[in-house]
Design an enzyme around this catalytic site. Structure first.
Site, PDB file in Angstrom:
ATOM      1  CE  LYS B  79      -3.925   1.922   2.611  1.00 61.30           C
ATOM      2  NZ  LYS B  79      -4.794   1.724   3.790  1.00 61.30           N
ATOM      3  CB  SER B 154      -8.118   3.620   2.760  1.00 59.74           C
ATOM      4  OG  SER B 154      -7.235   3.057   3.706  1.00 59.74           O
ATOM      5  CB  SER B 178      -8.318   0.877   5.849  1.00 56.03           C
ATOM      6  OG  SER B 178      -9.001   2.094   5.721  1.00 56.03           O
TER       7      SER B 178
END
Lengths: 112, 475
Positions: B79, B154, B178
């Site tokens: 990420k 996210s 997330s």
């Protein structure tokens, strides 16, 4: 509910944000709605809770973590890498707009 | 079957038996990225050259000695809010668009040592704020199961990368769901470890008392492998701890006691998701598991509590972006204040600004006691709800849906932040309490799978992973 325009303006300034009139209008309404939602916390019944943070007292898993306050030798290259990230630099230093309003007179004195 | 479609454990066995090379494996992942990344918008940067070079080295090592660790040669996605030295890290924000990380995050150091290969950085909601990966300066990530829908967020890019077989596993971060919610939306396994289990050093901070790095994988076994590799105490994160992680031994479902908190099965839950979870419960009971209803009374305040504490911490953490030290800076500023105002106003996107303003409001004089202090008290009570049921009822885990809703269409909730926030209702409690939680697919509805959430007691990651493995076998 929507919050007062002046209040949003003041908060934005505290947060170092400049809002456009459109953003201002949008946030006034949205923040109002969110505040109504989070405001329901006031109805929560409190039991055996004195102040916000003291409840952590006595929990075995929560201890302060300390370390020696010592300086470490860093490589010059590492420092250069960090400085290079800055949008404005001069002679290996980070450059900013002036923060003190020094009069021209003083500056000339220094040159002497 | 293509190599990129394999699991981490299957690849490890294949590499040991020399059935294929790391280079072949990495190439098959890169080919998939090339084929699908434009359509799905998953990776914001791809490290083709360095990945291939590392793969070549890895093959040499395999040729010279036979024993390699479980993550050796495994291609992973990271990420883009986790730092890898000398590579860009933008966290989905314009304000960090030109930023180059100057050091490795603790988890990256560990994965490098384990021999993993980084394919690239994945898309996310700006600074991990959002539940759909639509709030990124790089545009929205699409759900590989149906590209008209959101991938969740996210960590939507990391989830989509694994779901689309562009990599074998991925790292994400979880502040209020997330990892678990995008895992659920993309049909994957996602683990948010207990707070303190994994070092946050090198994770771009969102809300520091809630943030935790975790993993997204194709099955539970892979999640366990990846989690083992990143856990552990790190002096650079004062909140990290060394804990044993509980028993790794296999668990039989007939010896498991599962709690069903009734507050997670109320109005607002999609009836189709509810039905899927009920079917799972039936299956678990048939296997001999003891399933018992329970109650966590302060759950109803969890989301409100989260949307006070999180923006408060966001507003303070993001004060560091000043247009001076690094990242985007507005050059036309007249004075220092102007540099701050213009750089931040033009560098941050709408959701981030919304949360900074909200957090600043909640922490400002006159409101602090009513909101922030009250939220801290409620947080303690939410925590107590969990410690009480685990202590009194001796539950091995709690079972809930991961999300009250199925993935929504791209753009559907973008102008209605409150309705997007409400989708976090089942995931935020584990962050507020600091508990470990696992999401795994437990059924299908249309194109999508339904995520079941298993919440464990503190540092019982191994237990919930073992229970997850047993549940996985039922499907």
């Amino acid at each position: 509910m929507s919050i007062a325009k002046d209040e949003v303006k003041y908060i934005a300034k505290l947060a170092r944000l400049e809002l456009t009139p459109t953003e201002m209008k949008k946030y006034q309404k949205q923040l109002g709605e969110i505040l109504v939602y989070v405001g329901q916390l006031r109805k929560a019944k409190m039991k055996n809770i004195k102040s916000g943070l003291s409840h952590y007292k006595g929990e075995a898993s929560l201890v302060n973590v300390f370390r020696q306050d010592e300086s470490k030798q860093r490589s010059r290259k590492g420092a250069e890498k960090l400085i290079q990230q800055a949008p404005r630099q001069e002679k290996g230093l980070i450059k900013t707009k002036k923060i003190l309003n020094i009069k021209t007179q003083k500056r000339e004195n220094r040159r002497v | 079957m293509f190599l990129n479609e394999l699991t981490i454990s299957a690849v490890h066995r294949g590499l040991q038996k020399k059935e294929f090379s790391v280079q072949e494996l990495v190439k098959s992942c890169l080919a998939e990225i090339k084929k699908e990344n434009k359509r799905l918008n998953v990776f914001v940067s791809v490290f083709e050259k360095s990945a291939l070079a590392r793969a070549k080295e890895a093959d040499k090592k395999i040729a010279s000695r036979s024993a390699v660790g479980p993550l050796f040669g495994i291609p992973l996605a990271i990420k883009d809010n986790i730092l890898i030295r000398d590579l860009p890290c933008a966290a989905g924000s314009k304000i960090l668009k030109n930023y180059q990380a100057t050091y490795d995050a603790a988890v990256i150091e560990k994965l490098k040592t384990a021999g993993a290969i980084f394919l690239g950085k994945t898309n996310l909601d700006e600074f991990a704020m959002g539940g759909s990966t639509e709030f990124s300066v790089f545009g929205p990530t699409k759900n590989p199961l149906n590209p008209a829908y959101v991938a969740g967020g996210s960590s939507g890019g990391s989830a989509a990368a694994v779901a689309a077989d562009m990599c074998l596993g991925a790292l994400g971060s979880d502040t209020g769901g997330s990892i678990r919610q995008p895992a659920s939306f993309c049909g994957l396994v996602g683990l948010k470890p207990s707070y303190g289990c994994v070092s946050r050093y090198g994770l771009i901070a969102m809300a520091s008392s809630l943030d935790q790095i975790g993993v997204l994988t194709k099955n539970v076994e892979d999640a366990a492998i990846l989690f083992q590799a990143i856990r552990g105490k790190d002096n650079r994160d004062a909140t990290s701890l060394e804990v044993e992680g509980g028993n790794l031994a296999e668990i039989k479902l007939k010896n498991v006691k599962i709690g069903l908190p009734k507050e997670y099965f109320v109005a607002g839950l999609d009836p189709k998701i509810k039905k899927t979870i009920e079917q799972l419960i039936k299956k678990l009971e048939e296997e001999g598991a003891k399933v018992k209803k329970t109650s966590l009374p302060y759950t109803k305040y969890a989301l409100a509590c989260y949307y006070i504490i999180m923006p408060a911490e966001v507003s303070t953490n993001l004060a560091r972006y000043d247009g001076i030290k690094y990242g985007f800076s507005e050059s036309k500023a007249r004075n220092l204040l102007d540099v701050y105002l213009r750089s931040r106003s033009r560098g941050f996107g709408s959701e981030v600004k919304r949360r900074i303003i909200l957090g600043t409001y909640l922490l400002s004089a006159g409101y602090y006691d009513a909101y922030y202090l009250q939220a801290q008290k409620v947080r303690a009570l939410i925590r107590k709800d969990f410690t009480d049921v685990f202590a009194k009822e001796k539950f091995d885990c709690l079972l809930t849906p991961t999300s009250p809703v199925l993935p929504w269409k791209l753009g559907e909730k973008i102008n209605d932040p409150l309705s997007m926030y409400l989708a976090d209702v089942y995931t935020v409690s584990a962050n507020l309490a600091g508990l470990p939680a696992l999401s795994l697919p437990v059924g299908e509805i249309g194109d999508f799978s339904v995520g079941g959430q298993i919440i464990g007691d503190y540092f019982q990651e191994n237990k919930i992973l073992q229970i997850g493995k047993m549940i996985e076998k039922l499907f």
